[in-house]
Write an enzyme that holds these catalytic residues in place. Structure first.
Site, short mmCIF file in Angstrom:
data_model
loop_
_atom_site.label_atom_id
_atom_site.label_comp_id
_atom_site.label_asym_id
_atom_site.label_seq_id
_atom_site.Cartn_x
_atom_site.Cartn_y
_atom_site.Cartn_z
N LEU A 40 11.14 -12.53 107.87
CA LEU A 40 12.05 -12.87 106.76
C LEU A 40 11.86 -11.95 105.56
CD1 LEU A 40 11.94 -16.79 106.99
CD2 LEU A 40 13.58 -15.23 108.05
N ILE A 72 5.68 -8.83 113.53
CA ILE A 72 5.38 -8.21 114.84
C ILE A 72 4.08 -7.41 114.83
CG2 ILE A 72 7.76 -8.18 115.69
CD1 ILE A 72 7.75 -5.11 115.07
N SER A 87 18.46 5.46 115.90
CA SER A 87 19.53 5.76 114.95
C SER A 87 20.05 7.17 115.18
CB SER A 87 18.97 5.64 113.54
OG SER A 87 19.84 6.24 112.62
N TYR A 95 11.96 7.12 106.90
CA TYR A 95 12.63 6.14 107.76
C TYR A 95 13.08 6.79 109.07
CZ TYR A 95 16.44 3.56 109.85
OH TYR A 95 17.26 2.95 110.77
N LYS A 100 11.82 6.52 113.39
CA LYS A 100 12.64 6.38 114.60
C LYS A 100 12.29 7.47 115.61
CE LYS A 100 14.83 2.80 113.17
NZ LYS A 100 14.49 1.50 113.75
#
Ligand code: NAD
Ligand code: UDP
Length: 337
Positions: free
Chosen positions: A32, A58, A123, A148, A152
């Site tokens: 959250l 996680i 992405s 960021y 990925k």
């Protein structure tokens, strides 16, 4: 049962809807940090089925062990991660820690509990500034311009290395183009914190009166109208792509990589006009200088995803704009009550 990490987030929630509607049972784990638990009620309102929700991180191995022990998980879809490009430049360690440690911890738990099917949210940013468009999955990856994007890229490499060592794994790397829009019910959608970085939520905040006008970053790009081109895909189309990817993994394909987009490039002005159509009037905007790191154009070939997954986007940018505006109108403050 499918484990969806980050399942109360924007793309995750739409994917959970598609999974439930297609008969799968779902467990969500989400900390959250960028979503609200209320999303679970909204998912239930749409599908008349309730996913199991676990508030957890996680990177927390104990929680993962509990989940893999208590539920018969056949496939994991990993949406959990931080995704704000600008913030990642300021807080690189937080991005590497959350995204990479998160993925590695999750994969370790999967291996130890003998769960071998994994879908990863990658992405289009992994292509950096592509030499030409449309891009396809054989294009060279690398040259990411922010932490960021680099998370990925690194996670894709980790997945390739893992598969070499542990060929029991089946891994689908899905490279998303630009997801926008919302579920047509208007019950779930994108709910950014603070000032939106992305184009579509910024536009709908101008429409709802929260922002004065849209700043268009650059009008001197080498494109037809001078603004940048992207491949916008309706989030429900993207979500359905995950259902198809699960089916693909059942064939034991090893590592597979798909670009998920519509194959159609749209300029910033095209998108603005689609929202104006939904709005029925003009949306205030101004041209300002280019945004650092923006590339002129990026859109995908759709042949591989169509041939191997049967994936074909069914919504166009007018549909995306209509649905995103519908969500914003019905939820002027997002999930805040
Ligand atoms: P989002 O922020 O709405 O959803 C991510 C969810 O993950 C949030 O609910 C957040 O609370 C949760 N989360 C973050 N770190 C966590 C952790 N360590 N443990 C548990 N939960 C955690 O983002 P989104 O737009 O739905 O994106 C989902 C995924 O798709 C992300 O990995 C993102 O990088 C990737 N992606 C998004 C886009 C896009 O434009 N939205 C494009 C390409 C790829
Ligand atoms: N953009 C814009 N104004 C904004 C936000 C975005 O003009 O307030 C432009 C941006 O320059 C890019 C396109 O809209 O050309 C899509 O930007 P977004 O951040 O949504 O996606 P990305 O750049 O990651 O593809």
């Amino acid at each position: 049962m499918i484990l969806v990490t980050g399942g109360t987030g924007y793309i995750g929630s739409h994917t959970v809807v598609e999974l439930l509607n297609n008969g799968y049972d779902v467990v969500i784990v989400d900390n959250l940090s960028n979503s609200k638990e209320m999303v679970v009620d909204r998912i239930e309102a749409i599908t008349k089925r309730r996913p199991i929700f676990i508030n957890g991180d996680i990177r927390d191995r104990e929680i993962l062990d509990e989940i893999f022990t208590n539920f018969d998980i056949s496939c994991v879809i990993n949406f959990a991660g931080l995704k704000a490009v600008g913030e990642s430049v300021i807080k690189p360690l937080e991005y590497y820690q959350n995204n990479i440690t998160g993925a590695v911890t999750l994969l370790e738990a999967m291996r130890d509990h003998k769960v071998y099917n994994f879908i990863f949210s990658s992405s289009a940013t992994v292509y950096g500034d592509p030499v030409s468009v449309p891009v396809d999955e054989t294009f060279k990856i690398g040259g990411t311009t922010n932490p960021y994007g680099t998370t990925k890229l690194f996670i894709e490499q980790i997945l390739q290395d893992l598969y070499k060592a542990e060929p029991k794994f089946n891994i689908a790397i899905l490279r998303y183009f630009n997801p926008i829009g919302a579920h047509p019910s208007g019950l779930i959608g994108e709910d950014p914190n603070g000032i939106p970085n992305n184009l579509a939520p910024y536009i709908t905040q101008v429409m709802i009166g929260k922002r004065d006008h849209l700043n268009i970053f650059g009008k001197d790009y080498d494109t037809e109208d001078g603004t940048c081109i992207r491949d916008y895909i309706h989030v429900c189309d993207l979500a359905y792509g995950h259902v198809l990817a699960i089916k693909k993994l059942m064939e034991n394909p090893g590592v597979v990589i798909y670009n998920l987009g519509t194959g159609k490039g749209s300029s910033v002005l095209d998108v603005l006009h689609a929202f104006e159509k939904a709005y029925g009037k003009e949306i205030k905007h101004e041209f300002v200088g280019r945004r650092e790191g923006d590339i002129t154009a990026n859109y995908t070939k759709v042949d591989k995803a169509f041939k191997e997954l049967g994936f074909k986007a069914k919504y166009n940018i007018d549909d995306m704009a209509r649905d995103q505006w519908n969500w914003q109108k019905k939820n002027p403050n997002g999930y805040e009550e």
